[in-house]
Design an enzyme around this catalytic site. Structure first.
Site, PDB file in Angstrom:
ATOM      1  N   ASP A  18     -20.107  37.888 -18.832  1.00 54.13           N
ATOM      2  CA  ASP A  18     -20.325  38.669 -20.054  1.00 54.13           C
ATOM      3  C   ASP A  18     -19.291  38.389 -21.153  1.00 54.13           C
ATOM      4  O   ASP A  18     -19.549  38.646 -22.320  1.00 54.13           O
ATOM      5  CB  ASP A  18     -20.317  40.177 -19.719  1.00 54.13           C
ATOM      6  CG  ASP A  18     -19.068  40.601 -18.938  1.00 54.13           C
ATOM      7  OD1 ASP A  18     -18.187  39.747 -18.716  1.00 54.13           O
ATOM      8  OD2 ASP A  18     -18.971  41.774 -18.533  1.00 54.13           O
ATOM      9  N   HIS A  19     -18.130  37.855 -20.798  1.00 53.49           N
ATOM     10  CA  HIS A  19     -17.065  37.659 -21.790  1.00 53.49           C
ATOM     11  C   HIS A  19     -17.173  36.306 -22.496  1.00 53.49           C
ATOM     12  O   HIS A  19     -17.251  36.218 -23.707  1.00 53.49           O
ATOM     13  CB  HIS A  19     -15.692  37.737 -21.115  1.00 53.49           C
ATOM     14  CG  HIS A  19     -15.236  39.134 -20.804  1.00 53.49           C
ATOM     15  ND1 HIS A  19     -15.885  39.959 -19.924  1.00 53.49           N
ATOM     16  CD2 HIS A  19     -14.174  39.846 -21.257  1.00 53.49           C
ATOM     17  CE1 HIS A  19     -15.237  41.125 -19.846  1.00 53.49           C
ATOM     18  NE2 HIS A  19     -14.193  41.075 -20.644  1.00 53.49           N
ATOM     19  N   ASP A  68     -11.181  44.084 -14.314  1.00 54.86           N
ATOM     20  CA  ASP A  68     -11.291  44.371 -15.738  1.00 54.86           C
ATOM     21  C   ASP A  68     -10.793  45.793 -15.918  1.00 54.86           C
ATOM     22  O   ASP A  68     -11.119  46.688 -15.130  1.00 54.86           O
ATOM     23  CB  ASP A  68     -12.748  44.257 -16.202  1.00 54.86           C
ATOM     24  CG  ASP A  68     -12.819  44.301 -17.713  1.00 54.86           C
ATOM     25  OD1 ASP A  68     -12.970  43.241 -18.347  1.00 54.86           O
ATOM     26  OD2 ASP A  68     -12.696  45.416 -18.278  1.00 54.86           O
ATOM     27  N   ARG A 121     -10.860  49.118 -28.148  1.00 47.07           N
ATOM     28  CA  ARG A 121      -9.524  48.581 -28.449  1.00 47.07           C
ATOM     29  C   ARG A 121      -9.492  48.014 -29.853  1.00 47.07           C
ATOM     30  O   ARG A 121     -10.431  47.326 -30.259  1.00 47.07           O
ATOM     31  CB  ARG A 121      -9.156  47.466 -27.449  1.00 47.07           C
ATOM     32  CG  ARG A 121      -8.847  48.040 -26.103  1.00 47.07           C
ATOM     33  CD  ARG A 121      -8.232  47.037 -25.143  1.00 47.07           C
ATOM     34  NE  ARG A 121      -7.893  47.775 -23.951  1.00 47.07           N
ATOM     35  CZ  ARG A 121      -8.045  47.331 -22.702  1.00 47.07           C
ATOM     36  NH1 ARG A 121      -8.505  46.125 -22.492  1.00 47.07           N
ATOM     37  NH2 ARG A 121      -7.727  48.085 -21.686  1.00 47.07           N
ATOM     38  N   SER A 144      -5.608  45.071 -21.353  1.00 47.54           N
ATOM     39  CA  SER A 144      -6.432  44.284 -20.424  1.00 47.54           C
ATOM     40  C   SER A 144      -5.757  44.042 -19.074  1.00 47.54           C
ATOM     41  O   SER A 144      -4.541  44.010 -18.964  1.00 47.54           O
ATOM     42  CB  SER A 144      -6.741  42.944 -21.084  1.00 47.54           C
ATOM     43  OG  SER A 144      -6.944  41.948 -20.125  1.00 47.54           O
ATOM     44  N   ARG A 156      -6.027  41.249 -17.519  1.00 44.71           N
ATOM     45  CA  ARG A 156      -5.958  39.794 -17.331  1.00 44.71           C
ATOM     46  C   ARG A 156      -4.661  39.369 -16.660  1.00 44.71           C
ATOM     47  O   ARG A 156      -3.576  39.534 -17.198  1.00 44.71           O
ATOM     48  CB  ARG A 156      -6.186  39.059 -18.654  1.00 44.71           C
ATOM     49  CG  ARG A 156      -5.156  39.303 -19.725  1.00 44.71           C
ATOM     50  CD  ARG A 156      -5.597  38.749 -21.083  1.00 44.71           C
ATOM     51  NE  ARG A 156      -6.669  39.575 -21.643  1.00 44.71           N
ATOM     52  CZ  ARG A 156      -6.887  39.739 -22.935  1.00 44.71           C
ATOM     53  NH1 ARG A 156      -6.160  39.126 -23.836  1.00 44.71           N
ATOM     54  NH2 ARG A 156      -7.875  40.517 -23.366  1.00 44.71           N
TER      55      ARG A 156
HETATM   56  C1  MIC Z   1     -10.506  43.509 -22.474  1.00 44.10           C
HETATM   57  O1  MIC Z   1     -11.232  44.415 -22.859  1.00 44.10           O
HETATM   58  O2  MIC Z   1      -9.362  43.318 -22.905  1.00 44.10           O
HETATM   59  C2  MIC Z   1     -11.040  42.561 -21.417  1.00 44.10           C
HETATM   60  C3  MIC Z   1     -11.259  41.266 -22.063  1.00 44.10           C
HETATM   61  O3  MIC Z   1     -12.271  43.030 -20.938  1.00 44.10           O
HETATM   62  C4  MIC Z   1     -10.024  42.488 -20.292  1.00 44.10           C
HETATM   63  C5  MIC Z   1     -10.323  41.487 -19.266  1.00 44.10           C
HETATM   64  C6  MIC Z   1      -9.908  40.107 -19.641  1.00 44.10           C
HETATM   65  O4  MIC Z   1      -8.926  39.904 -20.321  1.00 44.10           O
HETATM   66  O5  MIC Z   1     -10.601  39.185 -19.184  1.00 44.10           O
HETATM   67  C7  MIC Z   1      -9.776  43.829 -19.581  1.00 44.10           C
HETATM   68  O6  MIC Z   1     -10.023  44.857 -20.151  1.00 44.10           O
HETATM   69  O7  MIC Z   1      -9.271  43.830 -18.459  1.00 44.10           O
HETATM   70 FE1  SF4 Z   2     -15.932  43.510 -22.689  1.00 42.55          FE
HETATM   71 FE2  SF4 Z   2     -13.439  44.398 -22.367  1.00 42.55          FE
HETATM   72 FE3  SF4 Z   2     -14.742  44.779 -24.654  1.00 42.55          FE
HETATM   73 FE4  SF4 Z   2     -15.504  46.087 -22.525  1.00 42.55          FE
HETATM   74  S1  SF4 Z   2     -13.543  46.268 -23.565  1.00 42.55           S
HETATM   75  S2  SF4 Z   2     -16.841  45.059 -23.988  1.00 42.55           S
HETATM   76  S3  SF4 Z   2     -15.157  44.594 -20.916  1.00 42.55           S
HETATM   77  S4  SF4 Z   2     -14.101  42.806 -23.804  1.00 42.55           S
END
Ligand code: MIC
Ligand code: SF4
Length: 642
Positions: free
Chosen positions: A64-65, A119, A379, A533, A535
């Site tokens: 999805d990313h 995630d 975010r 995140s 990550r």
């Molecule tokens: C995010 O919302 O920051 C992400 C991208 O979903 C991350 C995961 C990632 O960095 O791959 C998260 O929330 O953990």
């Molecule tokens: Fe995707 Fe993270 Fe954004 Fe949710 S917050 S939509 S998991 S990038």
């Protein structure tokens, strides 16, 4: 003593420790989820453990990313993830099927079970009465291998909801109110358990908006009871056999209590550049905006999109607004297509994007320079949308829709009463985009593209850490700051040597070359270092550049664990005032004799050789964390155990 819902689920899953806040515990994990941006590393690590099949009740791998296929990298990753899932016994949700959290809530959430996801917004499924926790990819790999999840037992905050939402307020305002009161670090070490008479008035997708964005309080997770509304939702998803009632006891006890009167709320927005920069919409109404994005794992349920469609029905988005909509899942997409919602959105001028994270992580729709974008997301850290020159405002779908019409933060008094939208009682059920695992013993070939490189492994922790201070940061540094995402960097998630060139790119683009030149070193941080995140690349890539320890005022939970998982020592200042005495470039020596780390206080001496002075640092690690860091990280530790 009465039990709350967290006590009840924890008790059933506890495999080590006592349920006393602050003590180390281990929980058995029923389900895991991964997404593509963290999933390739998780599956590479799972493979490196040499275990043939996943041992959970259910593991799902989502894509999805990393959906823009501007080069071969993402497509290669998708192919790898699809093959490896089939081979090791996981389900695979194909690109186009939707955002992991939305799809998991719809198709796999199971009250009373424990879900671990790579995630940070995994707590979304807390809306359906699960304990759902975000963690690093390596923790997920260990859980897939049947290992328990270790964490510090959180305290449980009871959030008593009274009254019901009215007028233009929505579930988003509940979590924005929490952020306004508690800030982005207010939830560290805590679980928010929602209860009280107001709970009944919220359906599961509304609850999921609240638990989803509980992640942005820094909380371990958030949870709602599993009640009549949960049953209703599972019935609508044709999964009622998974329902079980989980309510807090009448005399349930909480470590802290918060009360929110839903009827006293009013529409709120989080201004740039932090989810806790919350103000009343009425205070900022009229501020010109140039983009609106509806979607993300926080707010793209069927109801959310239908309410936006209803507000825009028969009208056009403001000529100076770029208006984008990402349905959270294919189910939602099909549902709005089957009703008139999609048509109303298209006629309003909305740019309909695929069911994916998209703009939320800077994958397209980067706003114009010097502009403001209003988003139904979770975010709004500086630079996360793909540009440091734009600001993102977080709001409910309703406020987004009105903003799209006005070209400004809306004045709700101009919009009359909110439209009547009936939430769906039946969803379109079609799991054809979820590929089941192969039968045991079936041959599956796993193809790896040239961008997929093995995960580097650290050395066991030495007795003395020496190095220069590579960087001194302020408070609330996000993992987006440490390891940015976006169209350029995300495709490198499976390639640590390549992605390490972007560490701290937005904060200090010289960081990678300086780290290499100095042969690694130490980072100094402020409060809540590593928020956001999950990550683990924010730990692995700096490790690859030689990072040995991070000394901060405090850490965010997931990032601290990720550092330990990769053998990097997290230390906090015993006395925060020493933060000011350490400048970039000074030479530090940390005595990390194992006996000091193992002592109850975990007190270490840090010597600033450049200044000829020393201060105390605290590295209070649990027994499990000590074993992990002594081994050089969770992967070498798990291999040793096996
Ligand atoms: C995010 O919302 O920051 C992400 C991208 O979903 C991350 C995961 C990632 O960095 O791959 C998260 O929330 O953990
Ligand atoms: Fe995707 Fe993270 Fe954004 Fe949710 S917050 S939509 S998991 S990038």
């Amino acid at each position: 003593m009465g039990m709350n819902v967290v006590d009840k689920i924890f008790t059933e899953h506890l495999v080590r420790g006592r349920l006393t806040p602050g003590e180390e515990i281990a929980l058995q994990v029923d389900q895991t989820l991964t997404q593509d941006a963290t999933g390739t590393m998780a599956y590479l690590q799972f493979e490196a453990m040499g275990i043939a099949r996943v041992k959970t009740k259910l593991s799902v791998s989502y894509v999805d990313h990393n959906m823009l296929q501007t080069g071969f990298e993402n497509a290669d990753d998708h192919r790898y993830l699809q093959n490896v899932a089939r081979k090791v016994g996981a389900h695979f949700s194909r690109p186009g099927n939707g955002i992991c959290h939305q799809v998991h809530l719809e198709r796999f959430s199971a009250p009373g079970q424990v879900l671990l996801g790579s995630d940070s917004h995994t707590p979304t499924c807390g809306g359906a009465g699960m304990i759902a926790i975000g963690a690093g990819g390596l923790d997920i790999a260990v859980a897939m291998a049947g290992g328990a999840f270790h964490l510090k037992c959180p305290s449980v905050v009871g959030v008593r909801l009274e009254g019901r939402l009215g007028g233009w307020t929505s579930a988003k305002d509940v979590i924005l109110e929490m952020l306004r009161r508690l800030t982005v670090k207010g939830g560290v070490g805590k679980i928010f358990a929602y209860h009280g008479p107001g709970v009944e008035s919220l359906d599961v997708p509304q609850r999921a908006t609240i638990t989803n964005m509980g992640a942005d309080l820094g909380a371990t997770t958030s949870i709602f009871p599993s009640d009549r509304r949960t049953k209703e939702y599972l019935e609508a998803q044709e999964r009622s056999e998974l329902w079980q009632e989980i309510l807090p006891d009448e005399d349930a006890v909480y470590d802290e209590e918060i009360v929110i009167d839903l009827s006293s709320l009013e529409p709120l927005v989080a201004m740039p550049h932090s989810p806790d920069a919350v103000v009343r919409l009425s205070e900022v109404a009229g501020e010109k905006i140039q983009q609106v994005c509806v979607g993300s794992c926080t707010n793209s349920s069927y109801y959310d999109l239908m309410v936006v469609a209803a507000i825009l029905k028969g009208k056009k988005a403001h000529p100076e607004v770029s208006f984008a909509v990402t349905p959270g899942s294919r189910q939602v997409f099909e549902m709005i297509a089957a009703s008139s919602g999609l048509k109303d959105l298209i006629s309003s001028g909305a740019r309909i994007l695929e069911s994916a994270c998209g703009p939320c992580i800077g994958m397209g729709q980067v706003p114009a320079t010097g502009t403001l974008s209003v988003r139904s997301f979770n975010r709004n850290f500086k630079g996360r949308c793909g540009s440091k020159e734009a600001g993102v405002i977080l709001a409910s779908p309703e406020v987004c829709a009105m903003a799209a019409l006005e070209g400004a933060l809306p004045d709700i008094t101009k919009h009359g009463n909110p439209p009547e939208v009936t939430p769906s009682e039946r969803f379109i059920i079609d799991d054809g985009m979820i590929i089941p695992p192969a039968h045991e013993g079936e041959e599956v070939e796993v193809l790896r593209g040239p961008n997929i490189k093995p995960c580097p492994v650290n050395q066991p922790l030495p007795d003395i850490i020496e190095g220069k201070v590579l960087l001194v940061t302020g408070d609330n540094i996000t993992t987006d700051d440490i390891m940015p995402a976006g169209t350029k960097v995300l495709p490198l998630r499976s390639n640590i040597p390549a992605i390490s060139e972007y560490v701290f790119e937005n904060l200090d683009s010289e960081f990678p070359s300086r780290a290499r030149q100095m042969k690694g070193g130490i980072i100094i941080g402020g409060n809540n270092y590593g928020q956001g995140s999950s990550r683990e690349h924010a730990a692995i890539a700096p490790m690859y550049l030689g990072l040995k320890a991070v000394i901060t005022k405090s850490f965010a939970r997931i990032h601290r664990s990720n550092l330990i998982n990769f053998g990097i020592l997290p230390v906090v200042f015993a006395d925060e005032s020493h933060y000011d005495s350490v400048a970039q470039g000074v030479d530090l020596v940390i005595d990390v004799f194992h006996s000091a780390l193992e002592s109850a206080k975990g007190e270490l001496t840090v010597t600033n050789r450049t200044k000829g002075e020393s201060f105390k640092g605290i590295a209070k690690l649990s027994d499990h964390e000590l074993e992990v860091i002594f081994a050089g990280g969770l992967l070498p530790f798990t291999k040793k155990q096996a």
